[in-house]
Write an enzyme that holds these catalytic residues in place. Structure first.
Site, PDB file in Angstrom:
ATOM      1  N   SER A 281      -2.659  41.790  63.714  1.00 47.53           N
ATOM      2  CA  SER A 281      -1.740  42.301  62.701  1.00 47.53           C
ATOM      3  C   SER A 281      -2.204  41.885  61.319  1.00 47.53           C
ATOM      4  O   SER A 281      -2.851  40.847  61.155  1.00 47.53           O
ATOM      5  CB  SER A 281      -0.329  41.760  62.939  1.00 47.53           C
ATOM      6  OG  SER A 281      -0.271  40.376  62.616  1.00 47.53           O
ATOM      7  N   ASP A 282      -1.860  42.694  60.327  1.00 47.53           N
ATOM      8  CA  ASP A 282      -1.939  42.206  58.964  1.00 47.53           C
ATOM      9  C   ASP A 282      -0.907  41.089  58.835  1.00 47.53           C
ATOM     10  O   ASP A 282       0.013  40.970  59.646  1.00 47.53           O
ATOM     11  CB  ASP A 282      -1.686  43.328  57.962  1.00 47.53           C
ATOM     12  CG  ASP A 282      -2.297  43.039  56.596  1.00 47.53           C
ATOM     13  OD1 ASP A 282      -2.585  41.860  56.307  1.00 47.53           O
ATOM     14  OD2 ASP A 282      -2.476  43.995  55.814  1.00 47.53           O
ATOM     15  N   TRP A 283      -1.060  40.255  57.823  1.00 45.50           N
ATOM     16  CA  TRP A 283      -0.274  39.030  57.696  1.00 45.50           C
ATOM     17  C   TRP A 283       1.205  39.366  57.475  1.00 45.50           C
ATOM     18  O   TRP A 283       1.588  39.862  56.425  1.00 45.50           O
ATOM     19  CB  TRP A 283      -0.835  38.179  56.567  1.00 45.50           C
ATOM     20  CG  TRP A 283      -1.907  37.223  57.000  1.00 45.50           C
ATOM     21  CD1 TRP A 283      -1.983  35.886  56.696  1.00 45.50           C
ATOM     22  CD2 TRP A 283      -3.053  37.487  57.822  1.00 45.50           C
ATOM     23  NE1 TRP A 283      -3.097  35.323  57.293  1.00 45.50           N
ATOM     24  CE2 TRP A 283      -3.759  36.276  57.984  1.00 45.50           C
ATOM     25  CE3 TRP A 283      -3.535  38.623  58.468  1.00 45.50           C
ATOM     26  CZ2 TRP A 283      -4.930  36.157  58.751  1.00 45.50           C
ATOM     27  CZ3 TRP A 283      -4.696  38.527  59.232  1.00 45.50           C
ATOM     28  CH2 TRP A 283      -5.386  37.315  59.365  1.00 45.50           C
TER      29      TRP A 283
END
Length: 802
Positions: A281-283
């Site tokens: 995932s992106d952060w």
């Protein structure tokens, strides 16, 4: 027949696969994404020996350790997977970003992706990736969070377009595979991002209203053909190149968050493209646990709920609970770990991999589960990993600079005696050498004073030095005994009286430096260069009839002053990294013959780009409807030059355009079938899916050959570009009139000629059929045009496949 097609369209719409049906966009067809389950298991295709090692590693893990393997934790890097000491696993260190190991000391800051694309040079693309790989590895990073192919660049004002390459999927596809090959040849893992439809920063994440209502992130609503031919095209190249990981993006896609969208993750990425690695995932881009995992998410980063929030993860101990209560299959969890560990073993990160440089430890960035993790750090801090990389940075900075105008051979400079250097982009930085990592810490125009070598946010880099243009020009001018004067205050320069300090006046040449800030988390408000740039150019040209404008920009600029007769030359220098001034002086004085080409179109006005703009309005900013943010990609395939060509619209400087100090010609175009006979089928022959998809999509079917000649009297490089005109498809959205399908940078001595071959694959000749769910070569004539830009064709031909 028309009624029958409409019936099919309704059926396809129900599963989110409709085309826009002759441009009559129906928003309701694109608000849902079809379910694709289960998440395909990796077969380790191409990584078979490493998969066996991953399976042996997996066999020794407890359930709690398995949960930890897929969940970010606190640690020394931007993202961390905890070590397991008893198994000799040192954990994973994930570091930003796409042009530098962002927060490191004694590391290089390379030219941006945008500059790299503007070079149109495959060799430089590869070498940049190689050197970045060496630096990340030298600092102990296992995974580089880059390269970027999303955003592709649908929106001209997109705040992160500079991190990627080009709004053309073919150019971006070549750039991303060269970059990944270079990076991973060192043993570093690359993570291509942001998948998918991440075309604006505005409302990329959910927001909260004053009364506590969550307003969901913007939904990129994309039809199936556009998804395949445009936005996922370069991701297929990345998967084919063997990329270790893919980062899913913040936005929603057709109503579902990207990191829990089973159609894009399970369906397109893992099934259709045959991706064998892991999806992270992106952060803060994870919005659920088990649903995200079943939809294809393999790793939660950074391991928190929300962004910059100290809290438990949707993963972590929730995974243990979910397996124990039967809501998550342990086989799926095992596949997540095999996907994570197979690239680790394939790239031999388990043997003699450098330890994490303790100076790069960012400590306390996230406080997450588990809270106390000991990572093995190196004994030497501030390891210098720059080696001789400045040479490449300087060369690529020049190669990615595009000469747009050159009247009366204003360039190269011929030892002018009186040089004025003007504009707030010309000088050294005054606010430090690090454009703060926080995407929300600066205004829309960055810092007022100092040249712009990179953009802001997680895609930036910490410079160990910077050669600014003014310093480099003064050093070069000293060799000629030239006088150099400078005024760096744009407020002063915006009126003619502000130039009164110049003496003697007018100078022989006035070099005006303009800049355009761009950063993560913020889309650009204008396509004009910043800091009152138009007034600066008008003021300088009223005094100086030999004005050369240089732009450093985090994206494209419209240039209302381009046709001003006193603007004798224009250089688009993009974001060149630490050797900025040297790269530019090499071009200005003719030590390097410019060979950059535009990786985008410069239209005449900002309004010309309104066909695909940022979704934003006052009403949306004050909405209480959780689902209000909808971005309909109604233009389909027609972005950038594809739009301007289709609607026969004049532009300032077209895609692929760039001048040289020499002249070139292209002749003798021939096209031949190299696949053999007439046995080419309209659909790809069935074959076992490998990384990149059906391998027959990459078969070379035709080859185009041209002769390229340097007809001038100066050695230099040019970029012959091949465009195809594919047949229009009945009952489908418009097919672009021309699509780039080949390019090559060629260096030639005066009078020299060479033969250039362009290989055309099945994918290059096909369109994505929504109805057949397959790549199809359409019946009809395919036009072939080869030239020096998208509107400067020197040779044309055509052929029929079927």
């Amino acid at each position: 027949m028309h009624h029958h097609l409409n019936t099919i369209a309704v059926t396809l719409a129900a599963i989110g696969l409709a085309g826009a049906q002759n441009s009559s966009w129906n928003h309701n067809l694109f608000t849902s994404s079809p379910p694709v389950y289960p998440s395909p298991e990796t077969a380790g295709t191409g990584w078979e020996a490493a998969l066996a090692q991953a399976e042996a590693f997996l066999a020794n893990l407890t359930l709690e350790e398995k949960a930890g393997m897929v969940t970010g934790c606190s640690g020394p890097c931007v993202g961390n997977i905890a070590p397991i000491e008893r198994l000799g696993f040192d954990g994973l260190c994930l570091q930003d970003g796409p042009l530098a190991i962002r927060q490191a000391t004694y590391a290089s800051v390379f030219p941006a992706g945008l500059t790299t694309a503007a070079s149109w040079d495959k060799g430089l693309m590869y070498t940049r990736g190689l050197y970045m790989g060496q630096e990340f590895k030298g600092k102990g990073a296992n995974v580089a969070l880059g390269p970027v192919v999303g955003p592709l660049g649908r929106n001209a004002r997109g705040g992160r377009n500079w991190e990627g390459f080009s709004p053309d999927p073919f150019l971006t596809g070549i750039a991303v595979e060269q970059t990944i090959w270079g990076m991973q040849s060192t043993g570093l893992q690359a993570c291509v991002k942001h998948y998918i439809g991440n075309e604006q920063e505005t409302q990329r994440n959910p927001s909260i209203t004053k009364n506590g209502t969550t307003i969901e992130a913007v939904s990129s609503n994309i039809d199936d053909r556009t998804m395949h031919e445009l936005y996922s095209w370069p991701f297929a190249n990345a998967v084919r190149s063997g990329v270790a990981s893919v980062m899913c993006s913040y936005n929603r896609v057709n109503g579902s968050y990207s990191c829990e969208n089973s159609k894009t993750l399970n369906g397109i990425l893992k099934e259709e493209f045959g991706f064998q690695g892991y999806v992270m995932s992106d952060w803060g881009g994870t919005h659920s646990g088990v649903p995200s995992i079943n939809a294809g998410l393999d790793m939660d980063m950074p391991g928190t709920i929300g962004f910059f929030v100290s809290d438990n993860s949707y993963f972590g101990s929730n995974i243990t609970t979910a397996v124990n209560n039967g809501s998550l299959s342990e086989a799926r969890l095992d596949d997540m770990i095999k996907r994570i560990m197979t690239p680790y073993f394939h790239l031999k990160q388990n043997t003699d991999y450098p330890s994490i440089d303790p100076s790069g430890a960012i400590g306390g960035f996230f406080s997450v589960e588990p809270t106390t993790v000991q990572f093995p750090l190196g004994t030497v801090a501030n390891v210098d990993v720059r080696a001789n990389h400045a040479t490449l940075i300087r060369e690529l900075g020049s190669a990615g600079t595009v000469l747009l105008k050159n009247v009366n051979n204003a360039l190269p400079l011929k030892a002018p005696k009186n040089i004025a250097v003007l504009g707030n982009d010309a000088g050294d930085l005054i606010n430090g050498e690090y454009f703060d990592s926080s995407p929300y810490s600066q205004n829309a125009f960055g810092f007022e004073y100092g040249t712009l070598p990179v953009g802001g946010g997680s895609g930036t880099g910490r410079m160990s030095y910077l050669v600014d243009p003014l310093t480099a020009i003064k050093a070069r001018a000293a060799q000629d005994g030239s006088l150099v004067q400078w005024i760096l205050n744009n407020t002063l320069l915006s009126t003619p009286s502000g130039l009164s300090s110049l003496a003697p006046s007018p100078p022989d040449v006035c070099l005006v430096f303009l800049k355009t800030w761009a950063q993560e988390g913020l889309d650009r408000s204008t396509l004009l260069a910043d800091w009152n740039s138009t007034a600066v150019v008008e003021s300088v040209t009223s005094v100086c009839n030999n004005t050369i404008v240089v732009t450093h920009s985090g994206g494209l600029n419209v240039m209302p002053w381009a046709n001003n007769p006193n603007v004798t030359a224009i250089l688009a220098a993009h974001l060149p990294g630490t050797e900025s001034g040297n790269s530019l002086v090499d071009i200005l004085y003719g030590d390097v013959n410019p060979s950059g080409r535009l990786p985008y179109t410069i239209a005449k006005t900002q309004e010309d780009y309104s066909f695909a703009d940022i979704t934003n309005s006052t009403a949306l900013a004050t909405t209480t409807n959780p689902n209000a943010w909808q971005s309909d990609f109604e233009e389909g395939l027609l972005i950038d030059y594809r739009h301007f060509d289709y609607y026969n619209q004049s532009v300032q400087y077209e895609f692929g355009f760039g001048l040289s100090y020499s002249t070139f010609d292209i002749s003798s175009l021939s096209v031949s079938n190299v696949y053999g006979g007439s046995n080419i089928t309209s659909t790809p022959p069935p074959a076992k899916i490998i990384p990149g998809g059906n391998p027959t999509l990459w078969d070379v079917l035709y080859r185009a050959t041209v002769t390229v000649s340097n007809t001038g009297d100066i050695a230099g490089a040019t970029v012959p570009q091949l465009y195809l005109s594919l047949p229009q498809i009945p009952s489908e959205d418009p097919t672009p009139l021309h699509v780039l399908r080949g390019f090559e940078k060629v260096s030639l001595q005066p009078g020299q000629s060479t033969v250039v071959n362009f290989d055309l694959t099945r994918r290059d000749l096909s369109y994505w059929s929504v109805f057949q769910q397959e790549w199809i070569i359409a019946a009809g004539e395919i036009g072939v045009s080869v030239g020096l830009s998208s509107r400067d064709f020197k040779a044309t031909s055509s052929f029929r496949v079927l």
